[in-house]
Write a protein that holds these residues in place. Sequence first.
Motif, PDB file in Angstrom:
ATOM      1  N   ALA A   1      25.322  37.531 -40.357  1.00  0.00           N
ATOM      2  CA  ALA A   1      26.430  36.194 -40.254  1.00  0.00           C
ATOM      3  C   ALA A   1      26.610  35.878 -38.838  1.00  0.00           C
ATOM      4  O   ALA A   1      26.607  34.529 -38.355  1.00  0.00           O
ATOM      5  CB  ALA A   1      27.743  36.855 -40.669  1.00  0.00           C
ATOM      6  N   ALA A   2      26.545  36.704 -37.760  1.00  0.00           N
ATOM      7  CA  ALA A   2      26.886  36.345 -36.499  1.00  0.00           C
ATOM      8  C   ALA A   2      25.526  35.472 -35.892  1.00  0.00           C
ATOM      9  O   ALA A   2      25.400  34.724 -35.290  1.00  0.00           O
ATOM     10  CB  ALA A   2      27.041  37.584 -35.557  1.00  0.00           C
ATOM     11  N   VAL A   3      24.477  36.171 -36.512  1.00  0.00           N
ATOM     12  CA  VAL A   3      23.357  35.536 -35.832  1.00  0.00           C
ATOM     13  C   VAL A   3      22.910  34.293 -36.685  1.00  0.00           C
ATOM     14  O   VAL A   3      22.731  33.177 -35.781  1.00  0.00           O
ATOM     15  CB  VAL A   3      21.884  36.564 -36.024  1.00  0.00           C
ATOM     16  CG1 VAL A   3      20.653  35.835 -36.005  1.00  0.00           C
ATOM     17  CG2 VAL A   3      21.790  37.924 -35.306  1.00  0.00           C
ATOM     18  N   LYS A   4      23.272  34.055 -37.678  1.00  0.00           N
ATOM     19  CA  LYS A   4      23.169  32.777 -38.465  1.00  0.00           C
ATOM     20  C   LYS A   4      23.993  31.747 -37.603  1.00  0.00           C
ATOM     21  O   LYS A   4      23.701  30.497 -37.579  1.00  0.00           O
ATOM     22  CB  LYS A   4      23.475  32.886 -39.873  1.00  0.00           C
ATOM     23  CG  LYS A   4      23.260  31.581 -40.589  1.00  0.00           C
ATOM     24  CD  LYS A   4      23.635  31.825 -42.009  1.00  0.00           C
ATOM     25  CE  LYS A   4      23.263  30.547 -43.024  1.00  0.00           C
ATOM     26  NZ  LYS A   4      23.379  29.436 -42.337  1.00  0.00           N
ATOM     27  N   ALA A   5      25.306  32.263 -37.595  1.00  0.00           N
ATOM     28  CA  ALA A   5      26.372  31.365 -36.977  1.00  0.00           C
ATOM     29  C   ALA A   5      25.684  30.861 -35.609  1.00  0.00           C
ATOM     30  O   ALA A   5      25.710  29.607 -35.042  1.00  0.00           O
ATOM     31  CB  ALA A   5      27.718  31.768 -36.543  1.00  0.00           C
ATOM     32  N   VAL A   6      25.172  31.772 -34.769  1.00  0.00           N
ATOM     33  CA  VAL A   6      24.799  31.385 -33.500  1.00  0.00           C
ATOM     34  C   VAL A   6      23.591  30.575 -33.568  1.00  0.00           C
ATOM     35  O   VAL A   6      23.508  29.410 -32.806  1.00  0.00           O
ATOM     36  CB  VAL A   6      24.318  32.559 -32.578  1.00  0.00           C
ATOM     37  CG1 VAL A   6      23.336  32.364 -31.396  1.00  0.00           C
ATOM     38  CG2 VAL A   6      25.544  33.459 -32.230  1.00  0.00           C
ATOM     39  N   VAL A   7      22.760  30.773 -34.313  1.00  0.00           N
ATOM     40  CA  VAL A   7      21.390  29.814 -34.626  1.00  0.00           C
ATOM     41  C   VAL A   7      21.592  28.209 -35.015  1.00  0.00           C
ATOM     42  O   VAL A   7      21.429  27.584 -34.619  1.00  0.00           O
ATOM     43  CB  VAL A   7      20.390  30.447 -35.543  1.00  0.00           C
ATOM     44  CG1 VAL A   7      19.223  29.672 -35.787  1.00  0.00           C
ATOM     45  CG2 VAL A   7      19.982  31.846 -34.869  1.00  0.00           C
TER      46      VAL A   7
END
Length: 88
Positions: free
Chosen positions: A65-71
């Motif tokens: 979830a964190a990586v998706k939000a950053v990307v």
Amino acid sequence: MKASKIAYKPVGLAVGAVSGVVAGAVFKQAWKVLGHDQDAPDATDEERNWGEVVLAAMLQGAIFAAVKAVVDRGGATATRRLTGTWPG
């Protein structure tokens, strides 16, 4: 539909796929840092206990979830810089 949204769709899909690979690698490293010598357990792994299975699932979900939000946020910001409009 705005042209920026249409143009962003294929880029967003490609970047999303790459982010999944990155998130998987980050999760594997995080699991090792937590002191686990083995790969993260699957939910049906009979040799692992409930706590370890649930911890692995929670950590993996949070990292993805964190990586998706950053990307996603980075892609939208880059689109605004290039086109002057927000793609969402």
